[in-house]
Enzyme design. Structure first.
Site, PDB file in Angstrom:
ATOM      1  N   GLY A  61       0.841  -1.189   0.000  1.00 23.26           N
ATOM      2  CA  GLY A  61       0.000   0.000   0.000  1.00 23.26           C
ATOM      3  C   GLY A  61       0.876   1.238   0.000  1.00 23.26           C
ATOM      4  O   GLY A  61       2.056   1.162   0.357  1.00 23.26           O
ATOM      5  N   CYS A  88       5.254  -6.126   1.408  1.00 28.97           N
ATOM      6  CA  CYS A  88       5.651  -4.723   1.474  1.00 28.97           C
ATOM      7  C   CYS A  88       4.987  -4.026   2.666  1.00 28.97           C
ATOM      8  O   CYS A  88       5.265  -4.350   3.803  1.00 28.97           O
ATOM      9  CB  CYS A  88       5.350  -4.035   0.140  1.00 28.97           C
ATOM     10  SG  CYS A  88       6.178  -2.443   0.014  1.00 28.97           S
ATOM     11  N   TYR A  89       4.059  -3.081   2.432  1.00 21.80           N
ATOM     12  CA  TYR A  89       3.391  -2.415   3.557  1.00 21.80           C
ATOM     13  C   TYR A  89       2.727  -3.462   4.468  1.00 21.80           C
ATOM     14  O   TYR A  89       2.729  -3.323   5.691  1.00 21.80           O
ATOM     15  CB  TYR A  89       2.336  -1.434   3.023  1.00 21.80           C
ATOM     16  CG  TYR A  89       1.538  -0.744   4.103  1.00 21.80           C
ATOM     17  CD1 TYR A  89       2.027   0.379   4.750  1.00 21.80           C
ATOM     18  CD2 TYR A  89       0.280  -1.236   4.486  1.00 21.80           C
ATOM     19  CE1 TYR A  89       1.295   1.004   5.757  1.00 21.80           C
ATOM     20  CE2 TYR A  89      -0.455  -0.620   5.477  1.00 21.80           C
ATOM     21  CZ  TYR A  89       0.049   0.509   6.122  1.00 21.80           C
ATOM     22  OH  TYR A  89      -0.677   1.113   7.108  1.00 21.80           O
ATOM     23  N   HIS A 175       7.994  -7.180  -3.774  1.00 18.73           N
ATOM     24  CA  HIS A 175       6.737  -7.592  -4.415  1.00 18.73           C
ATOM     25  C   HIS A 175       6.922  -8.875  -5.231  1.00 18.73           C
ATOM     26  O   HIS A 175       7.421  -8.821  -6.346  1.00 18.73           O
ATOM     27  CB  HIS A 175       6.233  -6.471  -5.336  1.00 18.73           C
ATOM     28  CG  HIS A 175       5.748  -5.281  -4.574  1.00 18.73           C
ATOM     29  ND1 HIS A 175       4.454  -5.174  -4.124  1.00 18.73           N
ATOM     30  CD2 HIS A 175       6.398  -4.179  -4.144  1.00 18.73           C
ATOM     31  CE1 HIS A 175       4.315  -4.044  -3.459  1.00 18.73           C
ATOM     32  NE2 HIS A 175       5.477  -3.417  -3.458  1.00 18.73           N
ATOM     33  N   GLU A 177       4.592 -10.495  -6.631  1.00 16.46           N
ATOM     34  CA  GLU A 177       3.517 -10.608  -7.630  1.00 16.46           C
ATOM     35  C   GLU A 177       3.868  -9.969  -8.973  1.00 16.46           C
ATOM     36  O   GLU A 177       3.190 -10.217  -9.965  1.00 16.46           O
ATOM     37  CB  GLU A 177       2.217  -9.998  -7.078  1.00 16.46           C
ATOM     38  CG  GLU A 177       2.202  -8.474  -6.915  1.00 16.46           C
ATOM     39  CD  GLU A 177       2.808  -7.983  -5.605  1.00 16.46           C
ATOM     40  OE1 GLU A 177       3.609  -8.725  -5.005  1.00 16.46           O
ATOM     41  OE2 GLU A 177       2.507  -6.843  -5.203  1.00 16.46           O
ATOM     42  N   SER A 229     -24.208  -6.421 -26.642  1.00 14.88           N
ATOM     43  CA  SER A 229     -23.668  -5.315 -27.447  1.00 14.88           C
ATOM     44  C   SER A 229     -22.754  -5.816 -28.554  1.00 14.88           C
ATOM     45  O   SER A 229     -22.427  -5.086 -29.472  1.00 14.88           O
ATOM     46  CB  SER A 229     -22.884  -4.363 -26.542  1.00 14.88           C
ATOM     47  OG  SER A 229     -21.660  -4.968 -26.171  1.00 14.88           O
ATOM     48  N   GLY A 230     -22.306  -7.073 -28.430  1.00  6.69           N
ATOM     49  CA  GLY A 230     -21.348  -7.597 -29.402  1.00  6.69           C
ATOM     50  C   GLY A 230     -19.921  -7.477 -28.905  1.00  6.69           C
ATOM     51  O   GLY A 230     -18.989  -8.017 -29.496  1.00  6.69           O
ATOM     52  N   GLY A 231     -19.713  -6.766 -27.786  1.00  8.73           N
ATOM     53  CA  GLY A 231     -18.386  -6.668 -27.175  1.00  8.73           C
ATOM     54  C   GLY A 231     -18.030  -7.950 -26.440  1.00  8.73           C
ATOM     55  O   GLY A 231     -18.850  -8.874 -26.367  1.00  8.73           O
ATOM     56  N   VAL A 232     -16.823  -7.995 -25.880  1.00  5.37           N
ATOM     57  CA  VAL A 232     -16.334  -9.231 -25.263  1.00  5.37           C
ATOM     58  C   VAL A 232     -17.238  -9.665 -24.094  1.00  5.37           C
ATOM     59  O   VAL A 232     -17.714 -10.804 -24.065  1.00  5.37           O
ATOM     60  CB  VAL A 232     -14.884  -9.054 -24.729  1.00  5.37           C
ATOM     61  CG1 VAL A 232     -14.387 -10.334 -24.076  1.00  5.37           C
ATOM     62  CG2 VAL A 232     -13.954  -8.635 -25.856  1.00  5.37           C
ATOM     63  N   ASP A 233     -17.484  -8.762 -23.148  1.00 12.31           N
ATOM     64  CA  ASP A 233     -18.156  -9.171 -21.916  1.00 12.31           C
ATOM     65  C   ASP A 233     -19.581  -9.661 -22.157  1.00 12.31           C
ATOM     66  O   ASP A 233     -19.964 -10.721 -21.674  1.00 12.31           O
ATOM     67  CB  ASP A 233     -18.185  -8.016 -20.892  1.00 12.31           C
ATOM     68  CG  ASP A 233     -16.795  -7.486 -20.619  1.00 12.31           C
ATOM     69  OD1 ASP A 233     -15.826  -8.189 -20.968  1.00 12.31           O
ATOM     70  OD2 ASP A 233     -16.673  -6.376 -20.075  1.00 12.31           O
ATOM     71  N   SER A 234     -20.356  -8.873 -22.927  1.00  8.00           N
ATOM     72  CA  SER A 234     -21.750  -9.296 -23.109  1.00  8.00           C
ATOM     73  C   SER A 234     -21.821 -10.532 -24.008  1.00  8.00           C
ATOM     74  O   SER A 234     -22.719 -11.361 -23.847  1.00  8.00           O
ATOM     75  CB  SER A 234     -22.614  -8.153 -23.644  1.00  8.00           C
ATOM     76  OG  SER A 234     -22.270  -7.815 -24.955  1.00  8.00           O
ATOM     77  N   SER A 235     -20.874 -10.696 -24.934  1.00  4.93           N
ATOM     78  CA  SER A 235     -20.888 -11.899 -25.785  1.00  4.93           C
ATOM     79  C   SER A 235     -20.603 -13.145 -24.952  1.00  4.93           C
ATOM     80  O   SER A 235     -21.259 -14.176 -25.096  1.00  4.93           O
ATOM     81  CB  SER A 235     -19.841 -11.792 -26.899  1.00  4.93           C
ATOM     82  OG  SER A 235     -20.119 -10.703 -27.726  1.00  4.93           O
ATOM     83  N   LYS A 375     -10.625  -9.553 -16.620  1.00  4.68           N
ATOM     84  CA  LYS A 375     -10.869  -9.490 -18.067  1.00  4.68           C
ATOM     85  C   LYS A 375     -10.190 -10.641 -18.829  1.00  4.68           C
ATOM     86  O   LYS A 375     -10.798 -11.262 -19.696  1.00  4.68           O
ATOM     87  CB  LYS A 375     -10.358  -8.150 -18.605  1.00  4.68           C
ATOM     88  CG  LYS A 375     -10.704  -7.888 -20.046  1.00  4.68           C
ATOM     89  CD  LYS A 375     -12.112  -7.376 -20.162  1.00  4.68           C
ATOM     90  CE  LYS A 375     -12.486  -7.040 -21.575  1.00  4.68           C
ATOM     91  NZ  LYS A 375     -13.756  -6.309 -21.631  1.00  4.68           N
TER      92      LYS A 375
END
Ligand code: XMP
Length: 519
Positions: A61, A88-89, A175, A177, A229-235, A375
């Site tokens: 953080g 870290c923090y 870190h 990660e 909508s045809g985008g990634v998420d809604s498809s 995503k």
């Protein structure tokens, strides 16, 4: 809501202390096949115990423990009998709460650093005694808490890793990660799998099986509505729902006249004809363009489009009869962001509108099957569900569509010019293999006319700008250094093939101070 996602499965709770890398920790843990969730650092120990994570990670953080308003977790977290790793923090906080000492370091330690490992056990099992690690801190642990031992050091931090094996408490000043710590994933694995004993049981395949069961259980005999909508998420969402409830799913695609070339035809062909999804395609171009006539202010455009979208959607949904559920493609970063947005005020740069944001008054029961996914996991999910790369690797497209890419007043003619120019750009980006390497590449229509010459004729036509950026999360972005030959080909093609354009310019601004979209 959270209990369901972690039911019967070993999982890791990541207490978010504000690090820009918290998402990355969650992703790394999932890459190890162990489910992870980001949790508010103020969670009460009792509540966390009820949710039964098998391990806890305290993120880093930006705060300093030497100031009075730094975030602090309840010390009871360390007494739950669940292994804890502080990063870290998070490690400094562990040291301080367990009665060690944290002080301001003389010099800030930042960047790739050589780590000298003292013990090749526990966190460093299977690793060489010299490691490259990524540091970013101004405070340091100057005295270990009682019962802890020092596992590693760097030139500037005599205590760069610590453990109290008996109590299951571990800390790393660096870190693990980030990719700049090449063996960081192995260190996380040592903690999560070897020390905490988590069994890897998380994968996209297991996610599909479980969410299909869950969706079926929730939906029962009812119907589900989904704005596609045809985008990634809604498809991806539509495909998952279709697998789960088949013909009980009803999708609505609204062509607002602000979509890319061929979009309505492609969406209908793909979902209705190929996948046999119930799909209603609504042509609302006229009413959107009418509402936008003469409007030049970007925020006004967004608001008009957002409101109208809801009105059209509501009207079309009613025609389908009684539908109980509405599915939304909310993703995990949206969930985390809206949670943290509650914490503090932030300036509205742009009012974002997308099909995910339908108002509560529509009176549906919401289902959000993707809300625990990042995503890139959604893209993998889409691929596993049978969607082609063309869909799952698609670049983001703003909810208000081409209306924010036609600068100034939006007309059918300017939209058509933009659609053609954008199609050429996309084609060239795909041909050169750059499309998937960029965050976004698109054209912008400028309300400016300039003089040109074609053959022997003087022309007086519009200008199209090309915008191409690289980015990780759209919060910051760099303009892409596209090869000149490619820019030349795009410019030639647009000027020769698109009527109404005699000049093409390239946008060389990064974000900040510019934004990605022009409006
Ligand atoms: P800006 O222009 O703010 O954009 O740098 C950041 C990212 O968000 C996308 N964008 C939107 N997405 N609705 C959306 O769903 C919107 O209203 C919207 N406005 C911008 C933009 O394409 C970029 O990826």
């Amino acid at each position: 809501m959270c209990a369901k996602s972690t039911q019967n499965r070993d999982w890791v709770a990541i207490l978010d202390l504000g690090s820009q890398y918290t998402h990355l920790i969650a992703r790394r843990v999932r890459e190890l096949g162990v489910y992870s969730e980001i949790v508010d650092y103020r969670i009460k120990p009792k509540e966390l115990l009820l949710r039964a994570p098998k391990a806890i990670i305290l993120s880093g953080g930006p705060a300093s423990l030497t100031s009075s308003n730094s975030p602090v977790i309840p010390a009871g977290i360390f007494k739950l009998g669940i292994p804890v790793l502080g990063i870290c923090y998070g490690a400094q906080l562990m040291a301080k709460l367990m009665k060690g000492r944290v002080v301001k370091a003389k010099a800030r330690e930042y960047g790739k650093t050589q780590l000298f490992v003292k013990s090749n056990m526990s966190l460093f099992k299977g690793l060489k005694s010299r490691q490259i690690v990524w540091m970013s801190h101004g405070d340091k642990i100057s005295r270990l808490p009682r019962g802890f031992s020092n596992l590693a050091s760097t030139r500037n931090s005599s205590i760069a890793a610590m453990e109290n094996r008996e109590q299951g408490l571990y800390g790393l000043q660096f870190h693990p990660e980030v990719v700049h710590t090449p063996k960081g994933k192995k260190m996380l694995k040592n903690f999560i799998v070897d020390i905490a004993g988590c069994r890897p049981s998380w994968s996209i395949k297991s996610f599909i099986d479980e969410s299909i069961k869950e969706i079926r259980r929730t939906v029962g005999k009812e119907k589900v509505l989904c704005a596609l909508s045809g985008g990634v998420d809604s498809s991806v969402l539509a495909m998952l729902l279709h697998k789960a409830v088949g013909r009980k799913l009803f999708c609505i695609f609204i062509d607002n006249g602000l979509v890319r070339k061929d979009e309505p035809r492609t969406v209908v062909k793909r979902f209705r004809n190929n996948y046999r999804v119930n799909l209603k395609a609504v042509n609302s171009e006229k009413i959107f363009l009418k509402a936008l006539r003469g409007v030049t202010d970007p925020e006004k455009k967004r608001k008009i489009i957002g409101r109208l979208f809801i009105r059209v959607f509501e009207k079309e949904a009613k025609k389908l009869g009684k539908i109980k559920f509405l599915a939304q493609g909310t993703l995990y970063p949206d969930v985390i962001e809206s949670r943290s947005a509650l914490g503090g005020p932030s300036a509205t740069i742009k009012t974002h509108h997308n099909v995910g944001g339908l108002p509560k008054r529509l009176n549906f029961k919401l289902i959000e099957p993707l809300k625990y996914l990042f995503k890139d996991e959604v893209r993998i999910l889409g691929k596993k569900l049978g969607l082609p790369d063309e869909v799952v690797l698609r670049q983001p497209f703003p909810g208000p569509g081409l209306a924010v890419r036609v600068i100034g007043a939006v007309t059918k003619d300017s939209l058509d010019v933009l659609r053609q120019a954008d199609w050429i750009l996309t084609e060239e980006m795909k041909k050169s293999g750059l499309y998937t390497k960029l965050w976004q590449s698109f054209c912008v229509f400028l309300p400016v006319k300039t003089v040109g010459v074609m053959g022997d004729e003087r022309t007086y036509e519009n200008v199209v700008a090309i915008r191409a950026v690289t980015s990780l999360d759209a919060m910051t972005a760099n303009w892409a250094k596209l090869p000149y030959q490619i820019l030349e080909r795009i410019s030639n093609r647009i000027i020769n093939e698109v009527k109404g354009v005699n000049r093409v310019v390239y946008d060389i601004s990064s974000k900040p101070p510019s934004t990605i979209e022009w409006e």
